[in-house]
Scaffold this active site. Structure first.
Site, PDB file in Angstrom:
ATOM      1  N   CYS A  77      -2.155   9.669   2.481  1.00 42.57           N
ATOM      2  CA  CYS A  77      -1.651   9.076   1.230  1.00 42.57           C
ATOM      3  C   CYS A  77      -2.522   9.436   0.036  1.00 42.57           C
ATOM      4  O   CYS A  77      -2.033   9.532  -1.083  1.00 42.57           O
ATOM      5  CB  CYS A  77      -1.532   7.566   1.362  1.00 42.57           C
ATOM      6  SG  CYS A  77      -3.085   6.771   1.794  1.00 42.57           S
TER       7      CYS A  77
ATOM      8  N   GLU B 124       0.885  -1.173   0.000  1.00 35.95           N
ATOM      9  CA  GLU B 124       0.000   0.000   0.000  1.00 35.95           C
ATOM     10  C   GLU B 124       0.918   1.217   0.000  1.00 35.95           C
ATOM     11  O   GLU B 124       1.425   1.625   1.049  1.00 35.95           O
ATOM     12  CB  GLU B 124      -0.895  -0.023   1.248  1.00 35.95           C
ATOM     13  CG  GLU B 124      -1.897  -1.166   1.272  1.00 35.95           C
ATOM     14  CD  GLU B 124      -3.086  -0.952   0.334  1.00 35.95           C
ATOM     15  OE1 GLU B 124      -3.383   0.209   0.009  1.00 35.95           O
ATOM     16  OE2 GLU B 124      -3.706  -1.949  -0.072  1.00 35.95           O
TER      17      GLU B 124
HETATM   18  P1  NAD Z   1       8.102   4.637   5.002  1.00 37.16           P
HETATM   19  O1  NAD Z   1       8.095   3.819   3.769  1.00 37.16           O
HETATM   20  O2  NAD Z   1       9.241   5.530   5.271  1.00 37.16           O
HETATM   21  O3  NAD Z   1       7.975   3.702   6.307  1.00 37.16           O
HETATM   22  C1  NAD Z   1       6.995   2.689   6.422  1.00 37.16           C
HETATM   23  C2  NAD Z   1       7.531   1.571   7.296  1.00 37.16           C
HETATM   24  O4  NAD Z   1       8.690   1.030   6.691  1.00 37.16           O
HETATM   25  C3  NAD Z   1       7.937   2.010   8.708  1.00 37.16           C
HETATM   26  O5  NAD Z   1       7.439   1.061   9.627  1.00 37.16           O
HETATM   27  C4  NAD Z   1       9.450   2.000   8.662  1.00 37.16           C
HETATM   28  O6  NAD Z   1      10.033   1.642   9.900  1.00 37.16           O
HETATM   29  C5  NAD Z   1       9.749   0.945   7.617  1.00 37.16           C
HETATM   30  N1  NAD Z   1      11.018   1.208   6.923  1.00 37.16           N
HETATM   31  C6  NAD Z   1      11.592   2.409   6.695  1.00 37.16           C
HETATM   32  N2  NAD Z   1      12.746   2.269   6.020  1.00 37.16           N
HETATM   33  C7  NAD Z   1      12.895   0.947   5.796  1.00 37.16           C
HETATM   34  C8  NAD Z   1      13.882   0.152   5.158  1.00 37.16           C
HETATM   35  N3  NAD Z   1      14.963   0.703   4.600  1.00 37.16           N
HETATM   36  N4  NAD Z   1      13.716  -1.183   5.137  1.00 37.16           N
HETATM   37  C9  NAD Z   1      12.625  -1.749   5.692  1.00 37.16           C
HETATM   38  N5  NAD Z   1      11.662  -1.049   6.317  1.00 37.16           N
HETATM   39  C10 NAD Z   1      11.787   0.267   6.380  1.00 37.16           C
HETATM   40  O7  NAD Z   1       6.710   5.416   4.949  1.00 37.16           O
HETATM   41  P2  NAD Z   1       6.195   6.524   5.936  1.00 37.16           P
HETATM   42  O8  NAD Z   1       7.087   7.714   5.797  1.00 37.16           O
HETATM   43  O9  NAD Z   1       5.940   5.943   7.278  1.00 37.16           O
HETATM   44  O10 NAD Z   1       4.773   6.843   5.280  1.00 37.16           O
HETATM   45  C11 NAD Z   1       4.599   7.738   4.253  1.00 37.16           C
HETATM   46  C12 NAD Z   1       4.384   7.058   2.929  1.00 37.16           C
HETATM   47  O11 NAD Z   1       3.424   6.029   3.056  1.00 37.16           O
HETATM   48  C13 NAD Z   1       3.812   8.016   1.903  1.00 37.16           C
HETATM   49  O12 NAD Z   1       4.413   7.775   0.660  1.00 37.16           O
HETATM   50  C14 NAD Z   1       2.343   7.654   1.861  1.00 37.16           C
HETATM   51  O13 NAD Z   1       1.717   7.986   0.657  1.00 37.16           O
HETATM   52  C15 NAD Z   1       2.402   6.193   2.089  1.00 37.16           C
HETATM   53  N6  NAD Z   1       1.142   5.695   2.636  1.00 37.16           N
HETATM   54  C16 NAD Z   1       0.382   4.904   1.873  1.00 37.16           C
HETATM   55  C17 NAD Z   1      -0.852   4.469   2.364  1.00 37.16           C
HETATM   56  C18 NAD Z   1      -1.739   3.578   1.545  1.00 37.16           C
HETATM   57  O14 NAD Z   1      -2.717   3.101   2.097  1.00 37.16           O
HETATM   58  N7  NAD Z   1      -1.467   3.352   0.282  1.00 37.16           N
HETATM   59  C19 NAD Z   1      -1.272   4.858   3.625  1.00 37.16           C
HETATM   60  C20 NAD Z   1      -0.446   5.681   4.377  1.00 37.16           C
HETATM   61  C21 NAD Z   1       0.768   6.091   3.886  1.00 37.16           C
END
Ligand code: NAD
Length: 460
Positions: A246, A212
């Site tokens: 998002c 997602e």
């Molecule tokens: P992110 O991808 O930075 O982090 C998400 C998760 O991934 C966190 O739990 C984090 O600890 C983990 N993570 C971070 N770096 C990682 C790595 N190198 N390896 C493995 N895991 C890692 O996202 P965010 O900043 O928390 O959220 C924002 C993004 O999420 C935006 O792009 C937003 O559009 C998207 N989002 C999408 C939805 C949806 O339903 N499609 C909903 C909410 C947010």
């Protein structure tokens, strides 16, 4: 590093052993667990709202959006017995009197990794489906929303034994440690770049993924609209959670003939929602952290500020901002904004607007404002996006039976309502036949009669 007494490997081992007992497969057991989760959340509503306020300055009303998982739980509890029923499909005459059915069964041990923007509901919402489908679950909330992460940890540890559902707090290191293990499914919500990392790690074990993700969700505005309603719905969708949603409209593409009117009307909306100084409004959230704040502050240098533009780093406050005179090549148009800044671009023809959208990665959501049905059909036919709303923003996420997810760069797979149950289930195809009634058309030695019969049945 891990904070629990177990290493992740031994935790997973315990979950696998527990799954193998078959206990999680009983429908009564699943219903019981969903009810337990529901009462654990219901009894912590105030604490959840406090945690969201501490992490994001979320206004109470917007925090309540995350409590809507209670409704999802009620829905799953009400429908589970229907969802688990094997579905009969037709078999051909050649197999008479066989029966063919699709049996949903749990996948096993699944991993759910969450983001920080809706840090409570985006962990609980997939968890509901994972429980409903009979899986064991390991949750990894976002470290960027620490108050909600701590609350989720307390809630999960208080409600479920760790061999069934457990939670592991932590950041990138913990996420990577988890991703190195073999799960039966990974459900990830987050940014597109990290989504790629997750998929790469999953590929090593051939683990299926639901991703997602995010991206830029465009909002196209035609001339045939109710201007006041359009401005209200766009500004609401953009500025809830200070734009950290998002599916927030990322930018506006408006017919140049009504651009000035739309901007004027949106300005009125922002003032009526948040007053003269939104910094004083209890209804406007804050930016999650200074890293995000600095990124957003840099984007404020693009174009001309129509409203807002002021900020306070210490309070992680950025005013609801509308920008005009934005070039499609400017930095703000190259990345997902994910904050309270709304650039307005214009187009001459709807074809131009569609071509612009189609030249970018496929969005998670696309919004089109127009009451002209032919133009709506044109948008439906000629664009692709995870979801599409006509004359609305965001609200499609609340329609339980509309699967929610992206396409292309904005994600893989979908959930909500029954789709969440399906995401965490394997749909096993089962053919069952008694020993009588065989037409003997397939056994050697083959004769002309076999060929004739086969052709009669299968090549029509
Ligand atoms: P992110 O991808 O930075 O982090 C998400 C998760 O991934 C966190 O739990 C984090 O600890 C983990 N993570 C971070 N770096 C990682 C790595 N190198 N390896 C493995 N895991 C890692 O996202 P965010 O900043 O928390 O959220 C924002 C993004 O999420 C935006 O792009 C937003 O559009 C998207 N989002 C999408 C939805 C949806 O339903 N499609 C909903 C909410 C947010």
């Amino acid at each position: 590093m891990l904070t629990s007494n177990y290493s992740i490997a031994s935790l997973l081992d315990k979950q696998r052993q527990y799954f193998a007992t078959g206990e999680t497969k009983s429908v009564d057991f699943r219903l019981q667990q969903l009810k337990k989760l529901k009462s654990a959340i219901a009894s912590r509503q105030d604490k959840i709202l406090e945690a969201l306020k501490a992490d994001l300055g979320k206004p109470t009303f917007e925090g309540c959006f995350e409590l809507a998982v209670l409704q999802d739980l009620t829905y799953a509890i009400k429908n589970l017995k229907k969802w688990v029923k094997p579905q009969k499909v037709k078999t051909g005459l050649e197999l008479f009197p066989a029966q063919a059915k699709i049996h949903p069964e749990p996948l096993g041990v699944v991993l759910i990794i969450g983001p920080w923007n809706y840090p409570f509901s985006l962990m609980i919402s997939p968890l509901i489906g994972a429980i409903a489908s009979g899986n064991c679950v390991l949750l990894k909330p976002s470290e960027i929303a620490p108050h909600t992460s701590a609350l989720l940890t307390e809630l999960i540890r208080d409600t479920f034994p760790s061999e069934y559902i457990c939670i592991q707090e932590g950041g990138v290191e913990v996420a990577q440690e988890l991703l190195a293990c073999k799960f039966d499914h990974i459900f990830f919500t987050g940014g597109t770049k990290i989504g790629q990392i997750v998929m790469e790690a999953a590929a090593k074990h051939l683990t299926p993924v639901t991703l997602e993700l995010g991206g830029k969700s465009p909002c196209i505005v035609d001339t045939q609209i109710n201007l006041t309603e359009t401005a209200k719905r766009i500004t609401w969708g953009k500025f809830i959670n200070a734009g950290q949603t998002c599916i927030a409209p990322d930018y506006i593409l408006v017919d140049e003939k009504i651009k000035a009117d739309l901007i004027k009307e949106m300005k009125k909306c922002v003032e009526s929602y948040f007053g003269d100084n939104p910094a004083d409004s209890p209804d406007f959230a804050r930016i999650i952290n200074h890293k995000q704040f600095d990124r957003l502050q840099n984007l404020l240098t693009d174009g001309k500020i129509i409203i807002g533009g002021n900020y306070n780093r210490e309070e992680k406050y950025i005013a609801p901002t509308i920008l005009d005179e934005i070039s499609p090549d400017s930095p703000i148009m190259q990345e997902e904004i994910f904050g309270p800044i709304l650039p307005v671009l214009s187009y001459q023809t709807l074809e131009d607007a569609i071509a612009f959208v189609n030249s970018k990665p496929k969005p998670l959501a696309l919004y089109f404002f127009s009451h002209n049905k032919d133009k709506q059909q044109k948008i439906l036919r000629e664009t692709t996006s995870g979801g599409l709303c006509f004359n609305e923003t965001i609200m499609h996420v609340g329609v339980t039976e509309l699967p929610f997810g992206g396409v292309g760069d904005s994600g893989i797979g979908a959930y909500h309502g029954k789709a969440t149950f399906d995401t965490f289930s394997h749909h096993k195809s089962v053919l069952s036949r008694p020993f009588w009634g065989d037409l003997n058309w397939r056994f050697a030695p083959y004769s002309e009669k076999n060929v004739k019969l086969f052709k009669q049945i299968f090549t029509k």
